[in-house]
Design a protein around this motif. Structure first.
Motif, PDB file in Angstrom:
ATOM      1  N   THR A 294      30.536  63.611  24.250  1.00  0.00           N
ATOM      2  CA  THR A 294      30.949  63.305  22.886  1.00  0.00           C
ATOM      3  C   THR A 294      29.935  63.860  21.911  1.00  0.00           C
ATOM      4  O   THR A 294      28.738  63.888  22.198  1.00  0.00           O
ATOM      5  CB  THR A 294      31.106  61.790  22.662  1.00  0.00           C
ATOM      6  OG1 THR A 294      31.565  61.554  21.321  1.00  0.00           O
ATOM      7  CG2 THR A 294      29.802  61.044  22.875  1.00  0.00           C
ATOM      8  N   GLU A 295      30.445  64.338  20.769  1.00  0.00           N
ATOM      9  CA  GLU A 295      29.581  64.744  19.668  1.00  0.00           C
ATOM     10  C   GLU A 295      29.490  63.651  18.614  1.00  0.00           C
ATOM     11  O   GLU A 295      28.721  63.755  17.660  1.00  0.00           O
ATOM     12  CB  GLU A 295      30.115  66.024  19.001  1.00  0.00           C
ATOM     13  CG  GLU A 295      30.210  67.234  19.927  1.00  0.00           C
ATOM     14  CD  GLU A 295      31.461  67.206  20.784  1.00  0.00           C
ATOM     15  OE1 GLU A 295      32.525  66.752  20.299  1.00  0.00           O
ATOM     16  OE2 GLU A 295      31.361  67.617  21.965  1.00  0.00           O
ATOM     17  N   GLU A 296      30.290  62.596  18.781  1.00  0.00           N
ATOM     18  CA  GLU A 296      30.267  61.472  17.850  1.00  0.00           C
ATOM     19  C   GLU A 296      28.996  60.646  18.066  1.00  0.00           C
ATOM     20  O   GLU A 296      28.411  60.641  19.156  1.00  0.00           O
ATOM     21  CB  GLU A 296      31.486  60.577  18.066  1.00  0.00           C
ATOM     22  CG  GLU A 296      32.827  61.286  18.046  1.00  0.00           C
ATOM     23  CD  GLU A 296      33.260  61.698  16.657  1.00  0.00           C
ATOM     24  OE1 GLU A 296      32.608  61.246  15.687  1.00  0.00           O
ATOM     25  OE2 GLU A 296      34.243  62.442  16.540  1.00  0.00           O
ATOM     26  N   LYS A 297      28.578  59.941  17.028  1.00  0.00           N
ATOM     27  CA  LYS A 297      27.408  59.072  17.180  1.00  0.00           C
ATOM     28  C   LYS A 297      27.765  57.756  17.853  1.00  0.00           C
ATOM     29  O   LYS A 297      26.883  57.013  18.306  1.00  0.00           O
ATOM     30  CB  LYS A 297      26.756  58.807  15.826  1.00  0.00           C
ATOM     31  CG  LYS A 297      27.602  57.981  14.872  1.00  0.00           C
ATOM     32  CD  LYS A 297      26.853  57.713  13.579  1.00  0.00           C
ATOM     33  CE  LYS A 297      27.673  56.830  12.635  1.00  0.00           C
ATOM     34  NZ  LYS A 297      26.931  56.532  11.380  1.00  0.00           N
ATOM     35  N   GLY A 298      29.059  57.440  17.949  1.00  0.00           N
ATOM     36  CA  GLY A 298      29.486  56.197  18.563  1.00  0.00           C
ATOM     37  C   GLY A 298      29.362  55.013  17.631  1.00  0.00           C
ATOM     38  O   GLY A 298      28.798  55.108  16.538  1.00  0.00           O
ATOM     39  N   SER A 299      29.903  53.897  18.070  1.00  0.00           N
ATOM     40  CA  SER A 299      29.887  52.663  17.283  1.00  0.00           C
ATOM     41  C   SER A 299      29.239  51.555  18.095  1.00  0.00           C
ATOM     42  O   SER A 299      29.540  51.381  19.275  1.00  0.00           O
ATOM     43  CB  SER A 299      31.316  52.237  16.916  1.00  0.00           C
ATOM     44  OG  SER A 299      31.976  53.257  16.191  1.00  0.00           O
ATOM     45  N   ASN A 312      24.417  45.510  21.339  1.00  0.00           N
ATOM     46  CA  ASN A 312      23.679  45.946  22.514  1.00  0.00           C
ATOM     47  C   ASN A 312      24.426  47.021  23.298  1.00  0.00           C
ATOM     48  O   ASN A 312      24.116  47.277  24.451  1.00  0.00           O
ATOM     49  CB  ASN A 312      23.442  44.723  23.419  1.00  0.00           C
ATOM     50  CG  ASN A 312      22.363  44.946  24.434  1.00  0.00           C
ATOM     51  OD1 ASN A 312      21.431  45.694  24.191  1.00  0.00           O
ATOM     52  ND2 ASN A 312      22.495  44.305  25.576  1.00  0.00           N
ATOM     53  N   CYS A 313      25.396  47.672  22.655  1.00  0.00           N
ATOM     54  CA  CYS A 313      26.290  48.568  23.383  1.00  0.00           C
ATOM     55  C   CYS A 313      26.835  49.607  22.409  1.00  0.00           C
ATOM     56  O   CYS A 313      27.140  49.289  21.251  1.00  0.00           O
ATOM     57  CB  CYS A 313      27.422  47.730  23.982  1.00  0.00           C
ATOM     58  SG  CYS A 313      28.659  48.648  24.881  1.00  0.00           S
ATOM     59  N   ARG A 314      26.952  50.867  22.870  1.00  0.00           N
ATOM     60  CA  ARG A 314      27.481  51.940  22.018  1.00  0.00           C
ATOM     61  C   ARG A 314      28.739  52.518  22.659  1.00  0.00           C
ATOM     62  O   ARG A 314      28.752  52.846  23.842  1.00  0.00           O
ATOM     63  CB  ARG A 314      26.432  53.033  21.803  1.00  0.00           C
ATOM     64  CG  ARG A 314      26.830  54.042  20.721  1.00  0.00           C
ATOM     65  CD  ARG A 314      25.737  55.080  20.483  1.00  0.00           C
ATOM     66  NE  ARG A 314      24.500  54.493  19.993  1.00  0.00           N
ATOM     67  CZ  ARG A 314      24.245  54.242  18.710  1.00  0.00           C
ATOM     68  NH1 ARG A 314      25.168  54.515  17.786  1.00  0.00           N
ATOM     69  NH2 ARG A 314      23.083  53.733  18.351  1.00  0.00           N
ATOM     70  N   ASP A 315      29.792  52.671  21.855  1.00  0.00           N
ATOM     71  CA  ASP A 315      31.109  53.081  22.338  1.00  0.00           C
ATOM     72  C   ASP A 315      31.694  54.202  21.507  1.00  0.00           C
ATOM     73  O   ASP A 315      31.426  54.304  20.294  1.00  0.00           O
ATOM     74  CB  ASP A 315      32.088  51.906  22.239  1.00  0.00           C
ATOM     75  CG  ASP A 315      32.105  51.036  23.461  1.00  0.00           C
ATOM     76  OD1 ASP A 315      32.943  51.278  24.328  1.00  0.00           O
ATOM     77  OD2 ASP A 315      31.272  50.114  23.535  1.00  0.00           O
ATOM     78  N   ALA A 341      39.095  59.611  25.739  1.00  0.00           N
ATOM     79  CA  ALA A 341      38.416  58.790  26.739  1.00  0.00           C
ATOM     80  C   ALA A 341      37.542  57.748  26.060  1.00  0.00           C
ATOM     81  O   ALA A 341      36.930  57.993  25.021  1.00  0.00           O
ATOM     82  CB  ALA A 341      37.560  59.662  27.652  1.00  0.00           C
ATOM     83  N   GLY A 342      37.474  56.581  26.666  1.00  0.00           N
ATOM     84  CA  GLY A 342      36.489  55.586  26.274  1.00  0.00           C
ATOM     85  C   GLY A 342      35.191  55.860  27.005  1.00  0.00           C
ATOM     86  O   GLY A 342      35.185  55.977  28.235  1.00  0.00           O
ATOM     87  N   LEU A 343      34.097  55.999  26.259  1.00  0.00           N
ATOM     88  CA  LEU A 343      32.780  56.266  26.840  1.00  0.00           C
ATOM     89  C   LEU A 343      31.802  55.235  26.270  1.00  0.00           C
ATOM     90  O   LEU A 343      31.842  54.944  25.079  1.00  0.00           O
ATOM     91  CB  LEU A 343      32.306  57.675  26.490  1.00  0.00           C
ATOM     92  CG  LEU A 343      33.217  58.844  26.917  1.00  0.00           C
ATOM     93  CD1 LEU A 343      32.654  60.163  26.398  1.00  0.00           C
ATOM     94  CD2 LEU A 343      33.368  58.889  28.437  1.00  0.00           C
ATOM     95  N   GLU A 344      30.903  54.751  27.141  1.00  0.00           N
ATOM     96  CA  GLU A 344      30.041  53.652  26.714  1.00  0.00           C
ATOM     97  C   GLU A 344      28.724  53.656  27.485  1.00  0.00           C
ATOM     98  O   GLU A 344      28.677  54.017  28.665  1.00  0.00           O
ATOM     99  CB  GLU A 344      30.775  52.330  26.971  1.00  0.00           C
ATOM    100  CG  GLU A 344      29.991  51.065  26.697  1.00  0.00           C
ATOM    101  CD  GLU A 344      30.806  49.824  27.011  1.00  0.00           C
ATOM    102  OE1 GLU A 344      31.704  49.493  26.205  1.00  0.00           O
ATOM    103  OE2 GLU A 344      30.589  49.203  28.071  1.00  0.00           O
ATOM    104  N   VAL A 345      27.662  53.261  26.796  1.00  0.00           N
ATOM    105  CA  VAL A 345      26.407  52.867  27.430  1.00  0.00           C
ATOM    106  C   VAL A 345      25.964  51.548  26.794  1.00  0.00           C
ATOM    107  O   VAL A 345      26.281  51.272  25.648  1.00  0.00           O
ATOM    108  CB  VAL A 345      25.295  53.933  27.271  1.00  0.00           C
ATOM    109  CG1 VAL A 345      25.641  55.204  28.015  1.00  0.00           C
ATOM    110  CG2 VAL A 345      25.009  54.205  25.808  1.00  0.00           C
ATOM    111  N   GLY A 346      25.232  50.756  27.593  1.00  0.00           N
ATOM    112  CA  GLY A 346      24.818  49.476  27.067  1.00  0.00           C
ATOM    113  C   GLY A 346      23.532  48.970  27.674  1.00  0.00           C
ATOM    114  O   GLY A 346      23.046  49.501  28.675  1.00  0.00           O
ATOM    115  N   GLY A 347      22.975  47.944  27.052  1.00  0.00           N
ATOM    116  CA  GLY A 347      21.735  47.350  27.526  1.00  0.00           C
ATOM    117  C   GLY A 347      20.540  48.246  27.262  1.00  0.00           C
ATOM    118  O   GLY A 347      20.488  48.924  26.239  1.00  0.00           O
TER     119      GLY A 347
END
Length: 352
Positions: A294-299, A312-315, A341-347
């Protein structure tokens, strides 16, 4: 629908405890997506934090229309106004309501009359309305389940296997719907959406603690391959008071289910703090590779912590994903791309 493992509410007096439900609604004709996140923390009410929340991640509007998603969210501090079924995927929580205390669950035709802020999911009917500042979201739609976890021609399976029914893993995780179809409407700020055959994905997790770090990918809209879907996740979990790193990938394609992970092959991954998700997996018959970018900064969205809900999580729900699935010794079976696609990292993955 056939009996779905872990679809009911898991709380039986444990403290601390959380349970969370995630429902994603995707409009294939526009690529717009709405992710509903429902949660309850400390339902026993004996800790300094507790209560419930609903978060909705949807498309940016107005001058920010070309940017990544926006979040509307609302907390409901009273645990007494939360309800959930221990047998099925059914729950609700409300804050503002009429002078008449609503019963739970409510008939769908009475919900908006009695509940001014809150939600309920009952008999595949999803309803709710929340306001956060000058942002407003209101929704009502029905869901027809199609594919859960496992082969569509067999009984649905527990995502973490039969051991998930024992008090071994923390947290627990279950895919409720790899794909379903929705019919209804949604009001997102000043715009109303009416839809039929929208795609739906749903999952849940529960336990005493959320993972210290994790990643996640999900997609069920591959324009060149209708019916293809994938869910993948990995990170740290607690097993019998010890931490372990684990990952899992599940793919549904042309009526078959391909599973990779503990007991079903090996998974390796390289996931950046943000922007890149690279996974490879194989078992004795098949292999899969996933490349998400993704090139988006996420939310940022909220997840449960020992201090209550935290950002605590970016989506993103507008990730690019290339999926390749093949048979050992026989070559490629399918290669497909999606931009929803849904993409996520967290913690402590390194959100920054």
């Amino acid at each position: 629908m056939k009996f779905l493992p872990h679809s009911g509410y898991h709380w039986q007096g444990q403290s601390p405890f959380f349970e969370g439900w995630y429902v994603r609604l995707l409009l294939p004709y526009s690529g717009e997506s709405f992710a509903f996140m429902y949660s309850i923390e400390n339902p026993a009410g004996d800790l300094h934090y507790g209560g419930g929340a609903v978060q909705v991640l949807g498309p940016a509007t107005g001058t920010k229309a070309n940017q990544d998603d926006q979040l509307i969210w609302r907390t409901f501090p009273s645990v007494q106004k939360f309800w959930a079924s221990p047998q099925q995927f059914a729950l609700g929580h409300w804050g503002k309501h009429t002078s008449k205390e609503p019963a739970s669950p409510l008939p769908s035709d009475e919900f908006f009359t009695l509940v001014k802020e809150g939600y309920q999911i009952y008999h595949h009917q999803h309803q709710g309305q929340i306001t956060s500042g000058d942002r407003h979201c209101r929704w009502q739609f029905t869901v027809e389940p199609e594919v859960t976890w496992g082969s569509p021609n067999r009984f649905p399976r527990a995502t973490a296997g039969w051991l998930s029914f024992l008090p071994l893993f923390d947290p627990g995780w279950q895919i409720l719907l790899a794909q379903g179809r929705a019919h209804g409407w949604l009001e997102w700020q000043s715009k109303r959406y009416e839809f039929d055959q929208a795609l739906v994905y749903a999952e849940k997790n529960w336990g005493r603690s959320f993972p210290s770090r994790w990643f996640w990918l999900q997609a069920n809209h591959f324009p060149q391959h209708p019916g293809l879907s994938v869910t993948a996740a990995g990170g740290e979990r607690i097993v019998l008071h010890r931490t372990e790193e684990v990952a899992l990938i599940g793919v549904h394609h042309q009526g078959d289910f391909y599973e990779f992970g503990p007991g079903h092959g090996t998974v390796t991954w390289q996931v950046a703090p943000w922007g890149s998700w690279q996974l490879k997996a194989s078992n004795d018959r098949y292999w899969v590779t996933l490349s998400g970018t993704t090139e988006e900064k996420g939310s940022l969205v909220h997840t449960p912590t020992a201090q209550g809900l935290q950002l605590n999580c970016r989506d993103t729900t507008r990730g690019h994903l290339l999926l390749q699935l093949g048979a050992i010794g026989k070559g490629l079976m399918v290669a497909s791309r999606t931009d929803t696609a849904g993409l996520e990292v967290g913690g402590n993955w390194g959100l920054g």
